[in-house]
Design a protein around this motif. Sequence first.
Motif, PDB file in Angstrom:
ATOM      1  N   ALA A   8      31.853  48.973  26.754  1.00 15.99           N
ATOM      2  CA  ALA A   8      31.694  48.309  28.081  1.00 15.99           C
ATOM      3  C   ALA A   8      31.797  49.860  28.676  1.00 15.99           C
ATOM      4  CB  ALA A   8      33.028  47.425  28.850  1.00 15.99           C
ATOM      5  N   PRO A   9      31.469  49.682  29.610  1.00 18.20           N
ATOM      6  CA  PRO A   9      31.834  50.793  30.281  1.00 18.20           C
ATOM      7  C   PRO A   9      32.998  51.840  30.800  1.00 18.20           C
ATOM      8  CG  PRO A   9      30.051  49.291  31.820  1.00 18.20           C
ATOM      9  CD  PRO A   9      30.011  49.331  30.822  1.00 18.20           C
ATOM     10  N   VAL A  10      33.487  52.854  31.298  1.00 19.44           N
ATOM     11  CA  VAL A  10      34.811  52.642  31.795  1.00 19.44           C
ATOM     12  C   VAL A  10      34.907  52.294  33.341  1.00 19.44           C
ATOM     13  CG1 VAL A  10      36.276  54.906  32.234  1.00 19.44           C
ATOM     14  CG2 VAL A  10      34.536  55.521  30.526  1.00 19.44           C
ATOM     15  N   TRP A  11      34.193  52.110  34.000  1.00 20.43           N
ATOM     16  CA  TRP A  11      34.319  51.429  34.858  1.00 20.43           C
ATOM     17  C   TRP A  11      34.699  50.209  34.979  1.00 20.43           C
ATOM     18  CZ3 TRP A  11      31.703  46.747  36.773  1.00 20.43           C
ATOM     19  CH2 TRP A  11      30.525  47.142  36.175  1.00 20.43           C
ATOM     20  N   ALA A  12      34.080  49.185  33.846  1.00 23.93           N
ATOM     21  CA  ALA A  12      34.273  47.698  33.571  1.00 23.93           C
ATOM     22  C   ALA A  12      35.565  47.852  33.719  1.00 23.93           C
ATOM     23  CB  ALA A  12      33.801  47.688  32.776  1.00 23.93           C
ATOM     24  N   GLN A  13      35.945  48.895  32.561  1.00 20.55           N
ATOM     25  CA  GLN A  13      37.533  48.697  31.740  1.00 20.55           C
ATOM     26  C   GLN A  13      38.865  48.979  32.140  1.00 20.55           C
ATOM     27  OE1 GLN A  13      37.787  51.330  28.471  1.00 20.55           O
ATOM     28  NE2 GLN A  13      35.888  51.368  27.809  1.00 20.55           N
ATOM     29  N   TRP A  14      38.145  49.850  33.627  1.00 18.83           N
ATOM     30  CA  TRP A  14      39.175  49.994  34.969  1.00 18.83           C
ATOM     31  C   TRP A  14      39.367  48.875  35.383  1.00 18.83           C
ATOM     32  CZ3 TRP A  14      40.960  54.420  37.433  1.00 18.83           C
ATOM     33  CH2 TRP A  14      41.229  55.350  36.709  1.00 18.83           C
ATOM     34  N   LEU A  15      38.243  48.017  35.591  1.00 24.73           N
ATOM     35  CA  LEU A  15      38.123  46.781  36.864  1.00 24.73           C
ATOM     36  C   LEU A  15      38.704  45.638  35.817  1.00 24.73           C
ATOM     37  CD1 LEU A  15      37.253  45.711  38.981  1.00 24.73           C
ATOM     38  CD2 LEU A  15      35.036  44.860  37.771  1.00 24.73           C
ATOM     39  N   ALA A  16      39.050  45.973  34.792  1.00 27.93           N
ATOM     40  CA  ALA A  16      39.316  44.439  34.101  1.00 27.93           C
ATOM     41  C   ALA A  16      41.005  44.388  34.122  1.00 27.93           C
ATOM     42  CB  ALA A  16      39.652  44.518  32.572  1.00 27.93           C
ATOM     43  N   VAL A  17      41.582  45.396  34.313  1.00 27.07           N
ATOM     44  CA  VAL A  17      42.949  46.064  34.016  1.00 27.07           C
ATOM     45  C   VAL A  17      43.374  46.032  35.393  1.00 27.07           C
ATOM     46  CG1 VAL A  17      43.106  47.763  31.663  1.00 27.07           C
ATOM     47  CG2 VAL A  17      43.007  48.545  33.843  1.00 27.07           C
ATOM     48  N   SER A  18      42.176  46.456  36.417  1.00 23.24           N
ATOM     49  CA  SER A  18      43.132  46.190  37.809  1.00 23.24           C
ATOM     50  C   SER A  18      43.192  45.321  38.252  1.00 23.24           C
ATOM     51  CB  SER A  18      41.905  48.008  39.034  1.00 23.24           C
ATOM     52  OG  SER A  18      42.028  49.103  38.222  1.00 23.24           O
ATOM     53  N   SER A  19      42.060  44.462  38.356  1.00 24.96           N
ATOM     54  CA  SER A  19      41.893  42.581  38.631  1.00 24.96           C
ATOM     55  C   SER A  19      43.167  42.267  37.903  1.00 24.96           C
ATOM     56  CB  SER A  19      40.466  42.053  37.841  1.00 24.96           C
ATOM     57  OG  SER A  19      40.491  42.446  36.841  1.00 24.96           O
ATOM     58  N   GLY A  20      43.129  42.738  37.168  1.00 27.54           N
ATOM     59  CA  GLY A  20      44.391  41.576  35.990  1.00 27.54           C
ATOM     60  C   GLY A  20      45.757  42.109  36.882  1.00 27.54           C
ATOM     61  N   ALA A  21      46.035  42.847  37.197  1.00 28.12           N
ATOM     62  CA  ALA A  21      47.548  43.901  38.324  1.00 28.12           C
ATOM     63  C   ALA A  21      47.191  43.249  40.001  1.00 28.12           C
ATOM     64  CB  ALA A  21      47.328  44.917  38.046  1.00 28.12           C
ATOM     65  N   ALA A  22      45.987  42.808  39.886  1.00 28.54           N
ATOM     66  CA  ALA A  22      46.111  42.119  41.460  1.00 28.54           C
ATOM     67  C   ALA A  22      46.990  40.780  41.224  1.00 28.54           C
ATOM     68  CB  ALA A  22      44.635  42.524  41.760  1.00 28.54           C
ATOM     69  N   LEU A  23      45.878  40.439  40.488  1.00 27.45           N
ATOM     70  CA  LEU A  23      46.429  38.644  40.563  1.00 27.45           C
ATOM     71  C   LEU A  23      48.091  38.450  41.010  1.00 27.45           C
ATOM     72  CD1 LEU A  23      44.236  37.597  36.846  1.00 27.45           C
ATOM     73  CD2 LEU A  23      44.183  36.997  39.645  1.00 27.45           C
ATOM     74  N   LEU A  24      48.893  39.314  40.349  1.00 22.09           N
ATOM     75  CA  LEU A  24      50.161  39.041  39.910  1.00 22.09           C
ATOM     76  C   LEU A  24      50.564  39.408  41.925  1.00 22.09           C
ATOM     77  CD1 LEU A  24      51.490  41.962  37.869  1.00 22.09           C
ATOM     78  CD2 LEU A  24      51.459  39.376  37.311  1.00 22.09           C
ATOM     79  N   LEU A  25      49.921  39.443  42.773  1.00 26.50           N
ATOM     80  CA  LEU A  25      50.449  39.597  44.167  1.00 26.50           C
ATOM     81  C   LEU A  25      50.428  38.108  44.741  1.00 26.50           C
ATOM     82  CD1 LEU A  25      47.737  42.152  45.322  1.00 26.50           C
ATOM     83  CD2 LEU A  25      50.021  42.329  45.018  1.00 26.50           C
ATOM     84  N   GLY A  26      49.466  37.091  44.182  1.00 28.50           N
ATOM     85  CA  GLY A  26      49.869  36.373  44.486  1.00 28.50           C
ATOM     86  C   GLY A  26      50.993  35.007  43.298  1.00 28.50           C
ATOM     87  N   ARG A  27      51.529  35.794  42.220  1.00 23.15           N
ATOM     88  CA  ARG A  27      51.849  34.563  41.291  1.00 23.15           C
ATOM     89  C   ARG A  27      52.852  33.376  42.323  1.00 23.15           C
ATOM     90  NH1 ARG A  27      56.721  35.960  39.128  1.00 23.15           N
ATOM     91  NH2 ARG A  27      57.922  38.369  40.582  1.00 23.15           N
ATOM     92  N   ARG A  28      53.325  33.798  43.088  1.00 24.92           N
ATOM     93  CA  ARG A  28      54.394  33.464  43.478  1.00 24.92           C
ATOM     94  C   ARG A  28      54.023  31.851  44.682  1.00 24.92           C
ATOM     95  NH1 ARG A  28      59.448  36.271  45.190  1.00 24.92           N
ATOM     96  NH2 ARG A  28      58.062  37.822  46.339  1.00 24.92           N
ATOM     97  N   ARG A  29      53.056  32.727  45.556  1.00 27.14           N
ATOM     98  CA  ARG A  29      52.787  31.977  46.684  1.00 27.14           C
ATOM     99  C   ARG A  29      51.532  31.082  46.180  1.00 27.14           C
ATOM    100  NH1 ARG A  29      53.571  30.282  51.391  1.00 27.14           N
ATOM    101  NH2 ARG A  29      52.452  30.607  52.823  1.00 27.14           N
ATOM    102  N   TRP A  30      50.887  31.000  45.022  1.00 30.38           N
ATOM    103  CA  TRP A  30      49.559  30.413  44.866  1.00 30.38           C
ATOM    104  C   TRP A  30      49.466  30.533  43.310  1.00 30.38           C
ATOM    105  CZ3 TRP A  30      48.147  34.653  48.251  1.00 30.38           C
ATOM    106  CH2 TRP A  30      47.900  34.289  49.382  1.00 30.38           C
ATOM    107  N   PRO A  31      50.944  29.940  42.712  1.00 31.93           N
ATOM    108  CA  PRO A  31      50.856  29.658  40.722  1.00 31.93           C
ATOM    109  C   PRO A  31      49.859  29.527  40.332  1.00 31.93           C
ATOM    110  CG  PRO A  31      52.588  28.224  42.298  1.00 31.93           C
ATOM    111  CD  PRO A  31      51.748  29.274  43.053  1.00 31.93           C
ATOM    112  N   LEU A  32      50.065  27.958  40.396  1.00 31.51           N
ATOM    113  CA  LEU A  32      48.597  26.712  39.634  1.00 31.51           C
ATOM    114  C   LEU A  32      46.947  28.117  39.399  1.00 31.51           C
ATOM    115  CD1 LEU A  32      49.703  23.950  40.174  1.00 31.51           C
ATOM    116  CD2 LEU A  32      50.123  25.521  38.426  1.00 31.51           C
ATOM    117  N   THR A  33      47.111  28.461  41.535  1.00 32.68           N
ATOM    118  CA  THR A  33      45.810  29.297  41.283  1.00 32.68           C
ATOM    119  C   THR A  33      45.680  30.761  40.515  1.00 32.68           C
ATOM    120  OG1 THR A  33      45.149  28.242  43.742  1.00 32.68           O
ATOM    121  CG2 THR A  33      43.493  30.208  42.571  1.00 32.68           C
ATOM    122  N   VAL A  34      46.771  31.632  40.314  1.00 27.95           N
ATOM    123  CA  VAL A  34      46.915  32.454  39.985  1.00 27.95           C
ATOM    124  C   VAL A  34      46.487  32.304  37.700  1.00 27.95           C
ATOM    125  CG1 VAL A  34      48.139  34.060  39.103  1.00 27.95           C
ATOM    126  CG2 VAL A  34      47.907  34.080  42.025  1.00 27.95           C
ATOM    127  N   ALA A  35      47.716  31.411  37.777  1.00 30.79           N
ATOM    128  CA  ALA A  35      47.521  30.808  36.613  1.00 30.79           C
ATOM    129  C   ALA A  35      45.893  30.241  35.385  1.00 30.79           C
ATOM    130  CB  ALA A  35      48.510  29.608  36.090  1.00 30.79           C
TER     131      ALA A  35
END
Length: 443
Positions: free
Chosen positions: A58-85
């Motif tokens: 996988a290209p570097v940008w895809a690897q960065w996108l994978a870890v960045s999108s994973g971290a972004a999920l934590l923003l809504g972990r309390r507001r929309w818990p089941l959706t984030v899960a």
Amino acid sequence: MPPVSQRLLDWFGVDDPWERPRPPVGRPDVVLALTVEAVSVLALELVRSSGGFEHTDAPVWAQWLAVSSGAALLLGRRRWPLTVALLAAAHMFVAGVTMPEVMGQLSLQIVYFVALLSGVAYARDRRAMVVVVGTIVLFMFAWIGWQFALGSSIQEWLDDEDMSGRTGVFAPIPAAIAITLLINVIYFGGAIAGGGVSWRAARQRHRLEEQASTIAAQAGRLREQAVVDERLRIARELHDVVAHGVSAMGIQAGAARRVLERDPDAARTALANVEDASRDAVTQMRLLLGTLREGVGDHDATAEDAARAPGATVADLPALVDEVSGEGLTVTLDVVPGCDVAAERVPRGIGLAVYRTVQEALANVRRHSSADAVSVVVRVDEAASYVEVEVVDNGRARHGTSGSGLGQLGIRERAATHGGHVEIGPRVTGGYRVRVRYPLEDR
């Protein structure tokens, strides 16, 4: 006893009507997401720089996108818990299929763990939580089984390992399957159990807050009732003050009328007594009415006030002491310069206040102290123009008998009515002291 499945459902609160509040996305969520993002990107580059992703195309940008999108999920972990899960589970699957080495990074594994834990901890619909989390777990274990059955996981593991130096007691393939299942059971089971513990702790805090609110409301109602009782008692005392004053004035006025022509000096004495009685009655009425006009939250009374005699004075203290003494408690009384003399020198209203102070202090000793001896001292000093009452015991506070504090508030209130000074508290040498000094001058 209910079956294990029912106990688990009860533990997770499936049928519990309480809904945990879901806070909006706030500063703690942003700080957490940014921190995970920074650590994830740094760890990713460190692993890439050390050659850890040699099998990842996988290209570097895809690897960065994978870890960045994973971290972004934590923003809504309390507001929309089941959706984030659900999104975290989908992220794990997609990243695991396309970039398994990136998906296996510790930072992303922490993201998936926290997302699943938050889904269990913050879901308001507990039945929906069971369905969503159960689906995620079943899907993940089905994916693991598919990798072992149809994928190349076992072969890759065998190719990476040198089987010639194997020293374990288990066969390689069963051992690989067992350790993989054990790790995933601990991983997903820990997230689910942690979420359940968090939800139950939040529910317990909510119940404790409700109980505290109920207790505070009940205490407020009791306080208001105590105010009403105290004012009714003051009204009775006011009636007695007026009745006593008017009766005394009537008797002295009648005597003055009878001897006005025969003995002018006796008539003048009787009229002077009328004047003194009227002044004393007016003073006491002004003090009592001033107490009644004060705010509702400023006064309290003890439960015993309703049963107290309104006409008690310093002369009644010996009877009070005799009544309280006994059953392991010895009460001594010392009145200077004597009960009868003190009763004559102390105005009626202050005498009543002294009696009530002693009565309340002795009642508190009976209820809340381990004392076996109490000293009551009343000093009347006409030269310094004050009367002082002091009640001292030799005990300590008994556990579980803290009381409401209304009795001491009543003592302070009565002292304030007469312009007195109060000292209440434990002594350095042991025991407890209640000391009140009332001024004797007219106010």
